[in-house]
Write a protein that holds these residues in place. Structure first.
Motif, short mmCIF file in Angstrom:
data_model
loop_
_atom_site.label_atom_id
_atom_site.label_comp_id
_atom_site.label_asym_id
_atom_site.label_seq_id
_atom_site.Cartn_x
_atom_site.Cartn_y
_atom_site.Cartn_z
N GLY A 1 81.62 -24.77 4.49
CA GLY A 1 80.86 -26.00 4.59
C GLY A 1 79.87 -26.05 5.75
O GLY A 1 79.05 -26.96 5.83
N ILE A 2 79.91 -25.05 6.64
CA ILE A 2 79.05 -25.10 7.83
C ILE A 2 77.58 -24.96 7.46
O ILE A 2 76.72 -25.60 8.06
CB ILE A 2 79.48 -24.07 8.92
N PHE A 3 77.26 -24.15 6.45
CA PHE A 3 75.85 -23.99 6.05
C PHE A 3 75.27 -25.34 5.60
O PHE A 3 74.16 -25.70 5.98
CB PHE A 3 75.69 -22.96 4.93
N GLU A 4 76.04 -26.07 4.80
CA GLU A 4 75.57 -27.37 4.30
C GLU A 4 75.36 -28.35 5.45
O GLU A 4 74.39 -29.10 5.48
CB GLU A 4 76.58 -27.96 3.29
N LEU A 5 76.28 -28.34 6.41
CA LEU A 5 76.17 -29.23 7.56
C LEU A 5 74.90 -28.91 8.37
O LEU A 5 74.13 -29.81 8.71
CB LEU A 5 77.40 -29.09 8.46
N LEU A 6 74.69 -27.64 8.66
CA LEU A 6 73.53 -27.24 9.45
C LEU A 6 72.23 -27.56 8.71
O LEU A 6 71.27 -28.05 9.30
CB LEU A 6 73.59 -25.75 9.78
N LYS A 7 72.21 -27.31 7.41
CA LYS A 7 71.03 -27.60 6.59
C LYS A 7 70.72 -29.09 6.61
O LYS A 7 69.55 -29.48 6.74
CB LYS A 7 71.30 -27.12 5.17
N ARG A 8 71.75 -29.90 6.54
CA ARG A 8 71.55 -31.36 6.53
C ARG A 8 70.88 -31.82 7.83
O ARG A 8 69.93 -32.61 7.80
CB ARG A 8 72.89 -32.07 6.34
N TYR A 9 71.35 -31.34 8.96
CA TYR A 9 70.74 -31.71 10.24
C TYR A 9 69.32 -31.13 10.36
O TYR A 9 68.40 -31.80 10.82
CB TYR A 9 71.61 -31.25 11.42
N GLN A 10 69.15 -29.89 9.96
CA GLN A 10 67.83 -29.26 10.02
C GLN A 10 66.83 -30.05 9.18
O GLN A 10 65.70 -30.30 9.61
CB GLN A 10 67.93 -27.81 9.53
N ASP A 11 67.24 -30.47 7.99
CA ASP A 11 66.36 -31.23 7.10
C ASP A 11 66.00 -32.60 7.67
O ASP A 11 65.00 -33.18 7.28
CB ASP A 11 67.00 -31.39 5.72
N LYS A 12 66.83 -33.10 8.59
CA LYS A 12 66.54 -34.38 9.25
C LYS A 12 65.70 -34.19 10.51
O LYS A 12 65.52 -35.13 11.28
CB LYS A 12 67.85 -35.11 9.60
N GLY A 13 65.23 -32.97 10.75
CA GLY A 13 64.32 -32.72 11.86
C GLY A 13 64.99 -32.33 13.17
O GLY A 13 64.34 -32.32 14.22
N PHE A 14 66.28 -32.02 13.14
CA PHE A 14 66.98 -31.59 14.36
C PHE A 14 66.69 -30.11 14.63
O PHE A 14 66.69 -29.30 13.71
CB PHE A 14 68.50 -31.76 14.20
N LEU A 15 66.46 -29.78 15.90
CA LEU A 15 66.45 -28.38 16.32
C LEU A 15 67.92 -27.97 16.47
O LEU A 15 68.74 -28.76 16.95
CB LEU A 15 65.74 -28.22 17.67
N LEU A 16 68.25 -26.75 16.07
CA LEU A 16 69.64 -26.30 16.10
C LEU A 16 69.85 -25.31 17.25
O LEU A 16 69.09 -24.35 17.39
CB LEU A 16 70.02 -25.64 14.78
N PHE A 17 70.90 -25.56 18.04
CA PHE A 17 71.24 -24.70 19.17
C PHE A 17 72.72 -24.36 19.12
O PHE A 17 73.54 -25.19 18.73
CB PHE A 17 70.98 -25.41 20.50
N ILE A 18 73.05 -23.16 19.56
CA ILE A 18 74.45 -22.77 19.75
C ILE A 18 74.68 -22.66 21.24
O ILE A 18 73.87 -22.07 21.97
CB ILE A 18 74.75 -21.44 19.03
N VAL A 19 75.75 -23.30 21.72
CA VAL A 19 76.15 -23.26 23.13
C VAL A 19 77.61 -22.80 23.17
O VAL A 19 78.50 -23.51 22.75
CB VAL A 19 75.94 -24.63 23.82
N THR A 20 77.82 -21.59 23.66
CA THR A 20 79.14 -20.99 23.51
C THR A 20 79.65 -20.35 24.80
O THR A 20 78.92 -19.59 25.45
CB THR A 20 79.14 -19.96 22.34
N ASN A 21 80.88 -20.67 25.16
CA ASN A 21 81.57 -19.96 26.25
C ASN A 21 82.00 -18.60 25.71
O ASN A 21 82.58 -18.54 24.62
CB ASN A 21 82.82 -20.73 26.70
N GLN A 22 81.73 -17.56 26.45
CA GLN A 22 82.11 -16.20 26.04
C GLN A 22 82.79 -15.48 27.21
O GLN A 22 82.30 -14.49 27.74
CB GLN A 22 80.88 -15.43 25.54
#
Length: 161
Positions: A36-57
Protein backbone atom coordinates in the motif's frame (compact mmCIF):
# COMPACT_ATOMS: atom_id res chain seq x y z
CA UNK A 1 4.89 34.42 8.22
CA UNK A 2 4.05 34.23 4.50
CA UNK A 3 3.70 30.58 3.53
CA UNK A 4 1.98 31.27 0.20
CA UNK A 5 5.04 30.57 -1.97
CA UNK A 6 6.38 27.75 0.16
CA UNK A 7 6.24 24.09 -0.81
CA UNK A 8 4.48 21.42 1.18
CA UNK A 9 6.31 18.18 1.87
CA UNK A 10 5.67 14.61 2.90
CA UNK A 11 8.51 13.37 5.10
CA UNK A 12 8.83 9.61 5.46
CA UNK A 13 10.90 7.42 7.67
CA UNK A 14 12.31 4.45 5.74
CA UNK A 15 12.55 1.25 7.81
CA UNK A 16 9.12 0.29 9.10
CA UNK A 17 7.39 2.96 6.98
CA UNK A 18 8.44 2.48 3.35
CA UNK A 19 9.85 -1.01 3.79
CA UNK A 20 9.14 -3.80 6.24
CA UNK A 21 11.28 -3.42 9.36
CA UNK A 22 14.07 -5.99 9.57
CA UNK A 23 17.37 -5.68 11.38
CA UNK A 24 19.57 -3.20 9.52
CA UNK A 25 18.33 -3.54 5.95
CA UNK A 26 21.12 -2.77 3.50
CA UNK A 27 20.78 -5.52 0.86
CA UNK A 28 18.30 -5.36 -2.01
CA UNK A 29 17.19 -8.94 -1.36
CA UNK A 30 16.15 -7.99 2.20
CA UNK A 31 14.16 -4.90 1.15
CA UNK A 32 10.38 -5.37 0.95
CA UNK A 33 8.05 -2.46 0.31
CA UNK A 34 5.15 -2.16 2.75
CA UNK A 35 1.91 -3.14 0.99
CA UNK A 36 0.00 0.00 0.00
CA UNK A 37 2.97 2.39 0.27
CA UNK A 38 3.03 3.15 -3.47
CA UNK A 39 -0.62 4.25 -3.38
CA UNK A 40 -0.01 6.41 -0.32
CA UNK A 41 3.01 8.14 -1.87
CA UNK A 42 1.19 8.65 -5.18
CA UNK A 43 -1.76 10.23 -3.38
CA UNK A 44 0.45 12.80 -1.64
CA UNK A 45 2.49 13.44 -4.78
CA UNK A 46 -0.71 14.04 -6.77
CA UNK A 47 -1.75 16.63 -4.16
CA UNK A 48 1.45 18.59 -4.85
CA UNK A 49 3.60 17.39 -1.94
CA UNK A 50 7.36 17.05 -2.41
CA UNK A 51 8.43 13.64 -1.09
CA UNK A 52 11.43 13.21 1.22
CA UNK A 53 12.90 10.26 3.08
CA UNK A 54 14.51 11.00 6.47
CA UNK A 55 16.13 7.93 7.94
CA UNK A 56 18.39 7.06 10.86
CA UNK A 57 21.05 4.61 9.66
CA UNK A 58 23.07 3.76 12.76
CA UNK A 59 24.15 0.51 11.07
CA UNK A 60 26.79 2.64 9.33
CA UNK A 61 28.24 3.85 12.66
CA UNK A 62 28.01 0.30 14.00
CA UNK A 63 29.94 -0.93 10.92
CA UNK A 64 27.19 -3.41 9.98
CA UNK A 65 27.29 -1.92 6.50
CA UNK A 66 28.99 0.96 4.71
CA UNK A 67 27.87 4.30 3.32
CA UNK A 68 28.35 2.72 -0.14
CA UNK A 69 26.01 -0.16 0.79
CA UNK A 70 23.40 2.38 1.92
CA UNK A 71 23.73 4.42 -1.29
CA UNK A 72 23.47 1.29 -3.44
CA UNK A 73 20.23 0.20 -1.77
CA UNK A 74 18.87 3.76 -1.86
CA UNK A 75 19.53 4.00 -5.61
CA UNK A 76 17.68 0.74 -6.19
CA UNK A 77 14.76 1.84 -3.97
CA UNK A 78 14.46 5.15 -5.83
CA UNK A 79 14.41 3.30 -9.17
CA UNK A 80 11.59 1.05 -7.94
CA UNK A 81 9.60 4.08 -6.81
CA UNK A 82 10.22 5.87 -10.15
CA UNK A 83 8.86 2.78 -11.96
CA UNK A 84 5.64 3.40 -10.01
CA UNK A 85 5.64 7.07 -11.08
CA UNK A 86 6.80 8.25 -7.65
CA UNK A 87 9.57 10.84 -7.42
CA UNK A 88 11.47 11.28 -4.17
CA UNK A 89 12.92 14.81 -4.05
CA UNK A 90 15.77 13.87 -1.72
CA UNK A 91 16.86 11.21 0.77
CA UNK A 92 18.43 12.42 4.02
CA UNK A 93 20.13 9.96 6.33
CA UNK A 94 21.89 10.08 9.65
CA UNK A 95 24.83 7.63 9.81
CA UNK A 96 25.52 8.37 13.49
CA UNK A 97 24.90 6.65 16.78
CA UNK A 98 25.35 8.66 20.01
CA UNK A 99 27.39 6.02 21.86
CA UNK A 100 29.72 5.50 18.88
CA UNK A 101 30.02 8.82 17.04
CA UNK A 102 28.70 11.19 19.72
CA UNK A 103 25.62 13.39 19.68
CA UNK A 104 24.42 14.99 16.45
CA UNK A 105 21.45 17.10 15.45
CA UNK A 106 20.41 14.88 12.53
CA UNK A 107 19.53 11.67 14.38
CA UNK A 108 15.82 11.52 15.08
CA UNK A 109 14.21 12.51 17.44
CA UNK A 110 16.35 15.59 16.65
CA UNK A 111 14.90 17.58 13.72
CA UNK A 112 18.16 18.20 11.82
CA UNK A 113 17.29 16.29 8.62
CA UNK A 114 13.84 17.88 8.48
CA UNK A 115 15.20 21.37 9.10
CA UNK A 116 17.76 20.87 6.35
CA UNK A 117 15.04 19.95 3.83
CA UNK A 118 12.78 22.80 5.00
CA UNK A 119 15.58 25.28 4.35
CA UNK A 120 16.93 23.76 1.12
CA UNK A 121 13.53 23.37 -0.56
CA UNK A 122 11.55 26.36 0.80
CA UNK A 123 9.08 24.15 2.66
CA UNK A 124 6.26 25.31 4.89
CA UNK A 125 6.47 23.00 7.93
CA UNK A 126 2.86 23.81 8.90
CA UNK A 127 1.54 22.61 5.52
CA UNK A 128 3.70 19.46 5.64
CA UNK A 129 3.18 15.91 6.88
CA UNK A 130 5.52 13.38 8.47
CA UNK A 131 4.82 9.64 8.50
CA UNK A 132 6.89 7.29 10.64
CA UNK A 133 6.63 4.12 12.67
CA UNK A 134 8.36 5.14 15.90
CA UNK A 135 7.90 7.81 18.53
CA UNK A 136 11.27 9.35 17.61
CA UNK A 137 9.93 10.05 14.09
CA UNK A 138 6.89 11.85 15.49
CA UNK A 139 9.02 13.81 17.97
CA UNK A 140 11.36 14.95 15.17
CA UNK A 141 8.36 16.16 13.17
CA UNK A 142 6.93 18.02 16.14
CA UNK A 143 10.32 19.63 16.88
CA UNK A 144 10.55 20.84 13.27
CA UNK A 145 7.03 22.30 13.43
CA UNK A 146 5.52 19.81 10.95
CA UNK A 147 1.75 20.31 10.78
CA UNK A 148 0.70 16.63 10.82
CA UNK A 149 2.74 13.79 12.32
CA UNK A 150 1.26 10.36 11.68
CA UNK A 151 2.09 6.77 12.52
CA UNK A 152 2.14 4.48 9.47
CA UNK A 153 0.51 1.75 11.60
CA UNK A 154 -2.61 3.93 12.00
CA UNK A 155 -2.70 4.68 8.28
CA UNK A 156 -2.39 0.98 7.40
CA UNK A 157 -5.29 0.13 9.72
CA UNK A 158 -7.55 2.83 8.26
CA UNK A 159 -6.62 2.35 4.61
CA UNK A 160 -4.57 5.57 4.41
CA UNK A 161 -7.49 7.91 5.08
Amino acid sequence: MNTENENKALFLDRDGTINIEKNYVYKIEDFEFIPGIFELLKRYQDKGFLLFIVTNQSGIARKYYTETDFKHLTGWMLQQLEKQGIHITKVYHCPHHPSITGECNCRKPNPGMLNQAIEQFNISPVKSVLIGDKKRDILAGQSAGIGKNLYIQNLLQTGFE
